[in-house]
Design a protein around this motif. Structure first.
Motif, mmCIF file in Angstrom:
data_model
loop_
_atom_site.group_PDB
_atom_site.id
_atom_site.type_symbol
_atom_site.label_atom_id
_atom_site.label_comp_id
_atom_site.label_asym_id
_atom_site.label_seq_id
_atom_site.Cartn_x
_atom_site.Cartn_y
_atom_site.Cartn_z
ATOM 1 N N GLY B 98 0.960 -1.223 -0.319
ATOM 2 C CA GLY B 98 -0.037 0.183 -0.133
ATOM 3 C C GLY B 98 0.927 1.368 0.225
ATOM 4 O O GLY B 98 2.112 1.251 -0.099
ATOM 5 N N VAL B 102 -0.762 4.067 4.438
ATOM 6 C CA VAL B 102 -1.400 2.822 4.937
ATOM 7 C C VAL B 102 -0.264 1.986 5.720
ATOM 8 O O VAL B 102 -0.699 1.665 6.689
ATOM 9 C CB VAL B 102 -1.713 2.028 3.462
ATOM 10 N N ASP B 103 1.013 2.039 5.177
ATOM 11 C CA ASP B 103 1.922 1.293 5.940
ATOM 12 C C ASP B 103 2.163 2.029 7.407
ATOM 13 O O ASP B 103 2.238 1.201 8.463
ATOM 14 C CB ASP B 103 3.129 1.585 5.142
#
Lengths: 200, 274, 311
Positions: B98, B102-103
């Protein structure tokens, strides 16, 4: 019909020094360019940029006056120095070749690839044999330009001659453009129609 | 065993362990409920030939009860660790493939989940879902995926930077195609070993939460329940009612842990050749 | 020519095999070095040339006694006339026998390069190291850098400097020059040359054939784990007619400056080695005899060759 780098700048990260500054380079189809430079002059970086693996920070890479296509099989294919890293260790070599689209028997024959090898895993073959597969894969993809980053540096001279003879023949036949990064002056003289030194 | 090579020894050992685990599990499932009905005539008996683990205060055979309890615990453990492992794969891949945002979000969430003691979290979730099997399952599954997810995230990040993945992209393959053909097959060993090593954690948490009275209901003969009941009688000299079921739990957990280690040795292509 | 009786290293009939898992649970022994010979005298540089997979790096590990646990070694390994046992190898390596490793991964990633090159020697050879760094073209600040901050060529030069700092009588350099510029490579080889002229011996493992015969005294040509020829470096300069083995001649002809001629076929695999001469399947001059039995080593014109017909 040309692959060109127009005033490209590149560095790995904002605080790093420039690896390439205002670098311009043009190669026509049918031409073979040998690029040499001492270590640290960004030969590999230039190869990665030309093949579209990296994006320049400024400037552009153009193929026939258009940017490199983002999707589909790229007409500019890169061949790495270490073939054992460029193939999936869990794939049989037949699958490795087929990733390029289709198997071409004439290319297999030209490289002297024995059919029994197609069922083997990469770790069962030596570096020289694996490099033949990597070059064959790039040729089978139908590329118009090959970027060869020290592809025969780790190989013995007989295998080097074998691989380059096939590449040169195929390049003539299909009017391909070739950029060969190499530090070997004799090799450069043998294979190239034009030579540049990045340090100059 | 001496003249067999190491890999053969490991395979035989692993097969043997698997058979023991399956035997305990299926035997426990097959024991009918009326086999563990109590009788006051035989209450509080120490271990003997007729009752290898002795009997409890209600006269129930502790050996059969322990086996039955193990089967229940193993069911919970297997189901919970499977769900957990699947969550880990999805979260790990999402984090690695991602966007940066997101991470970062996933990593933050993993830190939060790992920051709270698991037992407390399992109790809270299990309580919120009305205790019982369902609450316990969800509680354990929702807390055990973190470390495997991190492992898988790292593995995917490392795989994505491989040259053959870059080549694949330039040969016109899509991200999804690369995920399925290049990345996922490399994750299978991680997944299987991770799954098996999750199991001991899951089963221990199930036992401890049930022991504390927040897990399975008392009428279910889970290991945690047996241990918690026996606590009331341990001062009267009934040592066997706590020690023997407890030891069984420890043995099974160790067995599974060793099984995971062995599988890792077999599946790792770079494991020692000697 | 040096006196024959004072060899620094003498190897003959060396074989190395690995126990490997084949399919599933079966183990087989793969012979990767067979009937290999090599003699090194004080004061000379011997190049070991040959294709990848011909056993060059394994030879270095065998001399130093650092092969992995599943390897078996047979044959004669003598250092200064004495047998090299595992115990002696452990004593000698790092002091009498030094290695320039092939891979940059041999540097400790958490230690600054300067301190790493100095090692645990007392007193610290800091001044000598600085001058070596300077000669190899490593800037002054290099000693304060960590290995990950070095380019490939710089790391190689740092590796070479570690061996130049020792008082070793025998240096084994495993592919020391790739990644260096021609000038840097020449400077490194010049320093090896000086060591040899001081009476030490250097084994230079390389596939840069043209560099090898410029700077060395003799060249040992390896093929499929065996020595097919040892020739004077000057023979390689003279051309294929001065060489004794068809494989050495093929190597010469494959150089880009000498014809760029390939040879059909492949180096055989460990586990599928031919019965007779290992080069026979690709050799244009092969006869029934070659396919049948391994040819003995013969001395011809100051060199040695493992071929029935070499002349």
């Amino acid at each position: 019909m040309a692959l060109e780098a127009k005033n490209i700048y590149f560095r790995y990260g904002r605080k790093q020094p420039w690896i390439l500054e205002d670098c311009t380079l043009k190669i026509d189809r049918g031409e073979r360019l040998a690029v040499s430079a001492p270590s640290g002059y960004g030969k590999t970086t230039l190869a990665l940029l030309l093949a579209g693996y990296l994006k320049p920070e400024k400037g552009e890479i153009l193929l026939d006056d258009k940017p490199l296509p983002a999707k589909g099989i790229c007409p500019v294919q890169l061949i790495y120095q270490h073939p054992e890293k460029a193939v999936n260790p869990r794939w049989r070599l037949k699958r490795v070749l087929e990733e390029s689209g289709k198997l071409r028997e004439d290319v297999l024959d030209a490289f002297g690839i024995e059919r029994a090898w197609l069922d083997r895993f990469p770790r069962e073959l030596s570096g020289g044999e694996l490099q033949r597969f990597c070059v064959a894969r790039a040729l089978m993809s139908g590329a118009d330009y090959l970027i060869c980053d020290e592809i025969s540096t780790m190989l013995d001279v007989i295998t080097q001659a074998q691989i380059w003879n096939v590449v040169l023949e195929e390049a003539d036949k299909r009017n391909m453009g070739i950029i060969a990064v190499t530090h070997n002056k004799h090799l450069a003289e043998r294979i190239a129609t034009r030579m540049i030194d990045l340090s100059e | 065993m001496r003249n067999l090579n190491r890999r053969t020894q490991v395979v035989i050992l692993t097969a043997f362990m698997t058979i023991i685990l399956i035997a305990v599990f299926s035997f426990g499932l097959l024991i009918p409920d009326d086999a563990v009905v109590g009788s006051f005539l035989s209450a509080k008996q120490p271990p003997s030939l007729a009752h290898p683990f002795g009997t409890d205060a209600l006269g129930r055979d502790l050996f059969l009860r322990t086996l039955k309890g193990m089967a229940v615990s193993m069911t919970v453990g297997t189901a919970a660790s499977m769900i957990s492992a699947v969550i880990a794969v999805f979260v790990g891949i999402a984090a690695a493939t991602g966007s940066k945002c997101v991470d970062a979000l996933i990593n933050w969430f993993i830190d939060v989940v790992m920051g709270v003691p698991h037992t407390i979290l399992v109790i809270l979730i299990s309580f919120a879902l009305g205790r019982g099997l369902k609450g316990l399952l969800v509680g354990i599954a929702a807390t055990h995926w973190c470390s495997l997810a991190r492992l898988i995230r790292g593995e995917v990040l490392q795989l994505r930077s491989q040259q053959y993945v870059a080549v694949s992209r330039k040969l016109g393959k899509s991200g999804g195609w690369i995920l399925v053909h290049h990345l996922l097959p490399h994750l299978v060993p991680q997944f299987v070993v991770g799954l098996i090593l999750l199991f001991p954690h899951a089963i221990l948490h199930e036992a401890s939460v049930s022991f504390l009275g927040f897990g399975l209901p008392p009428e279910q003969p889970a290991i945690g329940i047996i241990l918690s009941e026996s606590m009331r009688y341990i001062q009267t000299g009934m040592w066997w009612s706590a020690v023997l079921p407890g030891l069984t739990l420890v043995l099974i957990v160790l067995l599974v842990d060793k099984l995971g280690d062995n599988l890792r040795m077999i599946m790792d292509p770079y494991s020692a050749q000697d | 020519m040096k006196q024959k009786d004072e060899t620094i290293l003498e190897i003959h009939d060396l074989s190395v095999s690995f126990r490997m898992y084949d399919h599933g649970l079966e183990q087989t022994d793969l012979q990767v070095i067979s009937d290999l010979y090599l003699t090194v005298y004080p004061g000379e540089i011997v190049a070991v040339a040959g294709s990848s997979g011909s056993g060059k790096s394994l030879l270095a590990s065998a001399i130093l006694g650092i092969l992995p646990g599943n390897a078996t070694v047979h044959g004669h390994l003598h250092y200064k006339g004495q047998e090299l046992t595992q115990e002696r190898q452990e004593q000698l390596r790092g002091t009498d026998i030094a290695l320039v490793p092939q891979s940059v991964a041999f540097l400790d990633p958490l230690m600054k390069v300067g301190a790493q090159a100095d090692g645990h020697r007392k007193p610290l050879p800091t001044d000598k190291r600085k001058s070596i760094f300077k000669r190899l073209g490593l800037p002054d600040k290099t000693e304060q850098l960590y290995p990950f901050q070095l380019s490939g060529g710089m790391a190689r030069r740092a590796l070479v400097s570690t061996a130049l700092l020792t008082d070793a009588k025998l240096v084994i350099a495993d592919e020391p020059t790739p990644g260096m510029s021609l000038e840097q490579a020449l400077e490194a080889l010049r320093m090896f040359r000086e060591m040899a002229d001081d009476g030490k011996a250097v084994i230079l493992i390389t596939h840069d054939l043209d560099l090898a015969f410029e700077f060395t005294d003799r060249v040992a040509v390896f093929y499929a784990g065996t020595t097919v020829e040892t020739a004077l470096a000057s023979d390689f300069k003279k051309g294929p007619d001065a060489l004794r083995h068809p494989y050495s001649q093929a190597l010469w002809r494959a150089l880009p400056q000498n014809g760029f001629q390939p040879v059909c076929g492949f180096q055989p695999y460990a586990g599928a080695l031919p019965k007779g001469c290992l080069y026979a399947p690709r050799c244009p001059y092969k006869t029934a005899q070659c396919m049948d039995a391994v040819p003995p080593v013969r001395e011809i014109r100051g060199g040695e060759v493992r071929c029935y017909y070499g002349a």
